[in-house]
Every structure is written in structure tokens, then in C-alpha cells.
Design an enzyme around this catalytic site. Sequence first.
Site, PDB file in Angstrom:
ATOM      1  N   SER A   1       5.810  -3.192   4.420  1.00  0.00           N
ATOM      2  CA  SER A   1       6.433  -3.730   3.215  1.00  0.00           C
ATOM      3  C   SER A   1       7.941  -3.690   3.336  1.00  0.00           C
ATOM      4  O   SER A   1       8.505  -2.800   3.998  1.00  0.00           O
ATOM      5  CB  SER A   1       5.985  -2.859   2.043  1.00  0.00           C
TER       6      SER A   1
ATOM      7  N   LYS B   1       4.158   3.787   3.855  1.00  0.00           N
ATOM      8  CA  LYS B   1       4.375   2.650   4.762  1.00  0.00           C
ATOM      9  C   LYS B   1       5.369   3.032   5.853  1.00  0.00           C
ATOM     10  O   LYS B   1       5.164   2.748   7.039  1.00  0.00           O
ATOM     11  CB  LYS B   1       4.912   1.441   3.984  1.00  0.00           C
TER      12      LYS B   1
ATOM     13  N   TYR C   1       4.421   5.769  -2.315  1.00  0.00           N
ATOM     14  CA  TYR C   1       3.798   4.585  -1.702  1.00  0.00           C
ATOM     15  C   TYR C   1       4.677   4.078  -0.560  1.00  0.00           C
ATOM     16  O   TYR C   1       4.212   3.826   0.553  1.00  0.00           O
ATOM     17  CB  TYR C   1       3.591   3.481  -2.755  1.00  0.00           C
TER      18      TYR C   1
END
Length: 340
Positions: A125, A154, A150
Site C-alpha cells: 500500500s 504492510k 495496519y
Amino acid sequence: MNILVTGGAGFIGSHTLIELYSAGHTAVVVDNLSNSSQESLRRVAKIIGIAEIPFYNVDIRDREGLEKVFACHHFDACIHFAGLKAVGESVAKPWEYYDNNISGTLTLLDVMRRNGCKSIIFSSSATVYGDPAEIPISEQCPKGQCSNPYGWTKSMLEQVMTDMQHADTEWNVVLLRYFNPIGAHQSGTIGEDPNGIPNNLMPYITQVAVGKRPELGVFGNDYDTPDGTGVRDYIHVVDLARGHVAALQKVGQGSGLSVYNLGTGHGYSVLDVVKAFERINGVRIPYSIKPRRAGDIATCYSNPEKANRELGWKALYGIDEMCRDSWRWQSQNPDGYATK
Ligand code: NAD
Ligand code: UFG
């Protein structure tokens, strides 16, 4: 190629299945349906024109379950979408996010290598750039401080796969950093189906348009952007899905480690998106200005030239098609996959 698609019942995974089959590949889906429904796979099969997509209701943290899937199929590569992705929820439940995303991916990677499958395309992302050091953001831009667990999953998983590829060059690892996927398949039969109140802009707009929510809250109009609202690089999910097929070709050539931004290179503000949606669909979106949302940055858009050049991939759709297709999906399926 035969591809293991983890998280294939979800928003991006379901669209990618269609592009994989139309490019001549086949796929097997592993998904625990924690944020999706098997109905998406039934609809995907219908679009592709096959009886069904091979599917296993398995959690990627379940080593035995994954081993059973590998015992039944040979995989040339894995496209790894499975993961939890709600930013706010990750702040409230960090352990659950680290467990699901990190433990899950570590288990998946181990089962893959034990079964001789060492090619992976990973859903990363733009969030890994943090508050980006440069705009537009190229892959040269250093990774930054993530504002939530979150984002850290990643960032950390990118590092795990990078280190594994360095240690064992039989691995082919493609890290795809998505910008803001919206839109839906042109059939209007598959799309994004968030649980509860949408966190992201486009599903919120479509739920206002369909009458499920009274108005959109615009999170801040005092950013240093042309109209004061946040600017993002929205990309049509079908373009994004095709980026995976292009990356697969690269993997087939023995790519080693590569990192690509998947975006359009254009930034649109929140109010640009609202106006485009209203214009193209003839629907009014009432909104009011709310305080800034914690962790948001002013501007984030990509320089997608590396993917254009090395993958021969370019986003084809613009904001009008994204708004049109998001609305077609929502208006035809006001209750998402629960719509009968
Ligand atoms: P999604 O929630 O629609 O799809 C993810 C799928 O993974 C779901 O079907 C879910 O049930 C499944 N899943 C979650 N945890 C699992 C587990 N432990 N085992 C098996 N299946 C599991 O999300 P999406 O928008 O399709 O995103 C796909 C991937 O792309 C995610 O990894 C996400 O973090 C990443 N990504 C998404 C965006 C975005 O804005 N949508 C942006 C950047 C990156
Ligand atoms: N926004 C609103 N109102 C809303 C929702 C969003 O004004 O109800 C604004 C946000 O403040 C932001 C823009 O719309 O300016 C886009 O917000 P999204 O939540 O749709 O997307 P983000 O850019 O915050 O984050 C998304 C994903 C992340 C991913 C990131 C980059 O949610 O997981 O894109 O890929 F990391």
C-alpha cells in the site's frame, strides 16, 4: 499459470480473478470469508463463464489447512491479498492485525517454500510511504513512519519478503503498492461490499447516493491543497487487477525482487470526487465539513512510470469511469452481496 489467490473473495481479489482467467491463467482461492462472502466467487464464475472457482475456506494462519490445499494443487505463483485492512480498527485491535496479517503471511510463505512455490505478488500500500518525502511518489521515495498498525503490517511484511528474497534468490517477490482502489467491474455484479459504516470515501459516497446514509462527512477543508480537502490517487479496481496480471508475467521471467506503485499519477480532492460522481451519475451527494481525521495526510499520489515502463501496464480508466462503475454496482446491489 495456476495461481493461488489468497483473499480472492474480497474486493480486489474478485476483480483480479476475472483478469487472470481472461489472460489464460487459472486460480484457486483461499479465503476465510472474514470480510467477504462466497457469493462474490459465484458471480465471478458467472462473468468468466465457468462452473465455479476452486475455493477453500481456510485461514492463512492454519498451516495444516494450507498444506492440504498445496497437496491438491500445483501452484506457479501466489497472489496474496488476504489480510485485514481497516485502519481505525487496527488502532483499536493491534494484536489482531499483527496476528492476522503478519502471522498469516509468515505461515503462508513457509508453506509455499516447503512446497516449492517461491513466487509471490504481495498487496502492499501507499501507506508504507507514511507522510511522503516527495510528491508524486516514486518507488525511490523512502518508506516512512506509518500512522497505524495496519500500515506497519504492510511495511514489515515488505521487509520480511525482501530479506527472504535476498537470502534465497529462487524467490520472485513483487511488492505492489496500491494507491486508492475504487470502481467496480462493468457488469455491476461485483464490487466493494464493506461491513458496517464505510471507512473509505467512495463506498461512503455510494451509500449516501443510494439513501443508506444522509450525508458525507468531508474530513477537513483546511489542508494545503487546491480546495483544502485531501488529495488522493484513485485507481479503477479493474486497472489494478490488470496490474497483477502484468506482474505475473514479470514473475514468470524470474524477476527477483521488484517494487511497483500502482496508481494513475493523478490526484483528486475529496470535493473533486464528489463533483465527478454527481456529474456523471446525475445524483446529488449532500456533504458537510467535519474535523480532520487522525492520521490523514494532505496529498498522496503516485509516479507510476516504473510500472508503465517495466510491466507494460498503465491505468486506462479515469475518475468518470470510476464513479460510474462504483455507482452501477451500488445502485444494482444496495445491500452488496446480500442483495437478492
Ligand atoms: P478485502 O477485505 O475485500 O479482501 C481481503 C480478503 O482477505 C477478504 O476476502 C477476507 O475475508 C480475506 N482474509 C482476511 N484475513 C484472512 C485470513 N487470515 N485468512 C484467509 N483470508 C483472509 O480487501 P481488499 O480491498 O480486496 O484488499 C486486498 C488486499 O489489498 C489487502 O491485503 C489490503 O490490505 C490491500 N490493500 C487494499 C487497499 C484498499 O484500499 N482496498 C489499499 C492498499 C492495499
Ligand atoms: N474521506 C472523507 N470522508 C469519508 C472518508 C474519507 O472526507 O467519509 C477523505 C479522507 O480524509 C481522505 C480521502 O477521503 O482525504 C480518502 O480517504 P480513504 O479513507 O478513502 O482512503 P485513504 O487514502 O485514507 O486510505 C486508503 C486505504 C488505506 C491505504 C491507502 C493508500 O484505506 O488502507 O488508501 O493505499 F493504505
